[in-house]
Design a protein around this motif. Structure first.
Motif, PDB file in Angstrom:
ATOM      1  N   ASP A  50      11.130 -32.893  13.170  1.00 40.84           N
ATOM      2  CA  ASP A  50      11.066 -34.113  12.790  1.00 40.84           C
ATOM      3  C   ASP A  50       9.549 -34.489  12.167  1.00 40.84           C
ATOM      4  N   LEU A  51       8.566 -33.569  12.388  1.00 39.19           N
ATOM      5  CA  LEU A  51       7.123 -33.819  11.927  1.00 39.19           C
ATOM      6  C   LEU A  51       7.368 -33.955  10.367  1.00 39.19           C
ATOM      7  N   LEU A  52       8.338 -33.193   9.671  1.00 40.50           N
ATOM      8  CA  LEU A  52       8.441 -33.389   8.451  1.00 40.50           C
ATOM      9  C   LEU A  52       8.876 -34.660   7.820  1.00 40.50           C
ATOM     10  N   THR A  53       9.670 -35.391   8.623  1.00 40.62           N
ATOM     11  CA  THR A  53      10.618 -36.553   8.355  1.00 40.62           C
ATOM     12  C   THR A  53       9.882 -37.672   9.204  1.00 40.62           C
ATOM     13  N   ASN A  54       9.648 -37.717  10.309  1.00 39.76           N
ATOM     14  CA  ASN A  54       9.254 -38.895  10.819  1.00 39.76           C
ATOM     15  C   ASN A  54       8.018 -38.869  11.371  1.00 39.76           C
ATOM     16  N   PHE A  55       7.126 -40.041  11.328  1.00 38.86           N
ATOM     17  CA  PHE A  55       5.806 -40.359  11.986  1.00 38.86           C
ATOM     18  C   PHE A  55       6.187 -41.365  13.110  1.00 38.86           C
ATOM     19  N   ILE A  56       5.591 -40.873  14.227  1.00 39.00           N
ATOM     20  CA  ILE A  56       5.892 -41.871  15.490  1.00 39.00           C
ATOM     21  C   ILE A  56       4.720 -42.459  15.858  1.00 39.00           C
ATOM     22  N   SER A  57       3.502 -41.538  16.125  1.00 40.56           N
ATOM     23  CA  SER A  57       2.107 -41.801  16.244  1.00 40.56           C
ATOM     24  C   SER A  57       1.141 -40.817  16.222  1.00 40.56           C
ATOM     25  N   ILE A  58      -0.069 -40.995  15.930  1.00 43.29           N
ATOM     26  CA  ILE A  58      -1.180 -39.923  15.663  1.00 43.29           C
ATOM     27  C   ILE A  58      -1.061 -39.096  16.934  1.00 43.29           C
ATOM     28  N   TYR A  59      -1.125 -39.796  18.158  1.00 39.34           N
ATOM     29  CA  TYR A  59      -0.683 -38.933  19.448  1.00 39.34           C
ATOM     30  C   TYR A  59       0.148 -37.882  19.450  1.00 39.34           C
ATOM     31  N   ASN A  60       1.433 -38.330  18.987  1.00 38.92           N
ATOM     32  CA  ASN A  60       2.601 -37.731  18.951  1.00 38.92           C
ATOM     33  C   ASN A  60       2.461 -36.430  18.007  1.00 38.92           C
ATOM     34  N   THR A  61       1.960 -36.868  16.862  1.00 41.05           N
ATOM     35  CA  THR A  61       1.861 -35.824  15.894  1.00 41.05           C
ATOM     36  C   THR A  61       0.848 -34.642  16.261  1.00 41.05           C
ATOM     37  N   VAL A  62      -0.291 -35.204  16.807  1.00 42.27           N
ATOM     38  CA  VAL A  62      -1.585 -33.960  17.051  1.00 42.27           C
ATOM     39  C   VAL A  62      -0.780 -33.142  18.317  1.00 42.27           C
ATOM     40  N   MET A  63      -0.137 -33.706  19.277  1.00 48.56           N
ATOM     41  CA  MET A  63       0.407 -33.006  20.583  1.00 48.56           C
ATOM     42  C   MET A  63       1.441 -31.970  19.956  1.00 48.56           C
ATOM     43  N   LYS A  64       2.231 -32.410  18.998  1.00 45.55           N
ATOM     44  CA  LYS A  64       3.263 -31.447  18.587  1.00 45.55           C
ATOM     45  C   LYS A  64       2.490 -30.131  17.712  1.00 45.55           C
ATOM     46  N   VAL A  65       1.615 -30.660  17.017  1.00 48.46           N
ATOM     47  CA  VAL A  65       0.916 -29.538  16.017  1.00 48.46           C
ATOM     48  C   VAL A  65       0.281 -28.487  16.905  1.00 48.46           C
ATOM     49  N   VAL A  66      -0.591 -29.161  17.927  1.00 40.84           N
ATOM     50  CA  VAL A  66      -1.223 -28.205  19.161  1.00 40.84           C
ATOM     51  C   VAL A  66      -0.382 -27.398  19.867  1.00 40.84           C
ATOM     52  N   PHE A  67       0.718 -27.809  20.240  1.00 39.78           N
ATOM     53  CA  PHE A  67       1.748 -27.383  20.775  1.00 39.78           C
ATOM     54  C   PHE A  67       2.251 -26.022  19.927  1.00 39.78           C
ATOM     55  N   LEU A  68       2.437 -26.545  18.999  1.00 39.20           N
ATOM     56  CA  LEU A  68       3.051 -25.125  17.991  1.00 39.20           C
ATOM     57  C   LEU A  68       2.021 -24.188  17.745  1.00 39.20           C
ATOM     58  N   LEU A  69       0.862 -24.580  17.455  1.00 39.04           N
ATOM     59  CA  LEU A  69      -0.225 -23.635  17.174  1.00 39.04           C
ATOM     60  C   LEU A  69      -0.794 -22.772  18.284  1.00 39.04           C
ATOM     61  N   CYS A  70      -0.693 -23.261  19.545  1.00 39.71           N
ATOM     62  CA  CYS A  70      -0.789 -22.606  20.973  1.00 39.71           C
ATOM     63  C   CYS A  70       0.231 -21.696  21.073  1.00 39.71           C
ATOM     64  N   ALA A  71       1.547 -21.980  20.833  1.00 37.92           N
ATOM     65  CA  ALA A  71       2.778 -21.139  21.078  1.00 37.92           C
ATOM     66  C   ALA A  71       2.656 -20.028  20.330  1.00 37.92           C
ATOM     67  N   TYR A  72       2.522 -20.334  18.952  1.00 37.30           N
ATOM     68  CA  TYR A  72       2.333 -19.176  18.111  1.00 37.30           C
ATOM     69  C   TYR A  72       1.196 -18.071  18.213  1.00 37.30           C
ATOM     70  N   THR A  73       0.038 -18.904  18.503  1.00 33.15           N
ATOM     71  CA  THR A  73      -1.141 -17.927  18.825  1.00 33.15           C
ATOM     72  C   THR A  73      -0.867 -17.153  19.951  1.00 33.15           C
ATOM     73  N   THR A  74      -0.219 -17.581  21.018  1.00 32.33           N
ATOM     74  CA  THR A  74      -0.044 -16.689  22.486  1.00 32.33           C
ATOM     75  C   THR A  74       0.817 -15.564  21.883  1.00 32.33           C
ATOM     76  N   VAL A  75       1.947 -15.826  20.977  1.00 35.79           N
ATOM     77  CA  VAL A  75       2.940 -14.729  20.500  1.00 35.79           C
ATOM     78  C   VAL A  75       2.247 -13.791  19.828  1.00 35.79           C
ATOM     79  N   TYR A  76       1.357 -14.254  18.966  1.00 38.83           N
ATOM     80  CA  TYR A  76       0.466 -13.336  17.971  1.00 38.83           C
ATOM     81  C   TYR A  76      -0.359 -12.284  18.864  1.00 38.83           C
TER      82      TYR A  76
END
Length: 214
Positions: A50-76
């Protein structure tokens, strides 16, 4: 937003940072289940479309992006940069035992039969069991490094705080998400034994160890 939600998010973020820090400082992925980390990356990917379709708040967007980056960095780090240190022999949990029933349940029990809703539901169900490969790995090796136990503790604390968040939201907003609550309760139950061992051993300076499977 309430204090339980914020503390839950911070606990979740701290867990991921602790894990990444452990890998980076030691240059090793020993004791970490790559399969659990793949599942968590899949959880975030399917939940945050939903990052591509909905904007809820700056906090919500930033946390989602950070979680995604952390998750894929760990896998890498596990399967790329430090793959030679990855304990593949003990990371043997069969992911199809989790993915097949979770996919089926996502199609059977959801709020609306749309692609984004089904994927969101899939992420909720999958998160409730994504830690099982890690717990299975610890039970197989019989012990875990202290930093790994800290990671698991804060991950479990995040779920417990989110349960408190849902109770608070029900009291103040009359909001109740049955799928998220039931899945969160299931996930928290998986951590119960670990919480006991963490308090009775790790916090007293002892190394967490489990009975070896027969």
């Amino acid at each position: 937003m309430n204090v339980f939600r914020i503390l839950g998010d911070l606990s979740h973020l701290l867990a991921m940072i602790l894990l990444l820090g452990k890998i980076w400082r030691s240059k090793s992925c020993a004791g970490i289940s790559g399969k659990s980390q793949i599942l968590f990356a899949l959880v975030f990917t399917t939940r945050y479309l939903d990052l591509l379709t909905n904007f809820i708040s700056i906090y919500n967007t930033v946390m989602k992006v950070v979680f995604l980056l952390c998750a894929y960095t760990t896998v890498y780090m596990i399967y790329g940069k430090f793959r030679k240190t990855f304990d593949i022999e003990n990371d043997t949990f069969r992911l199809e035992f989790l993915l097949v029933p979770v996919i089926g349940l996502s199609f059977l029990e959801n709020y609306s039969f749309t692609p984004l809703e089904i994927l969101w539901t899939f992420s909720i169900y999958l998160e409730s069991v994504a830690i099982l490969p890690q717990l299975f790995m610890i039970s197989k090796t019989g012990e875990a490094e202290t930093i790994t136990t800290h990671y698991l503790f804060f991950l479990g604390l995040y779920r417990a705080l989110y349960l408190a968040n849902w109770i608070r939201r029900y009291q103040t907003e009359n909001f109740y998400d049955q799928i998220a609550v039931v899945s969160g309760v299931v996930q928290t139950i998986f951590y119960c034994d670990f919480f006991y061992l963490y308090v009775t051993k790790v916090l007293k300076g002892k190394k967490l160890s489990l009975p070896m499977p027969i």
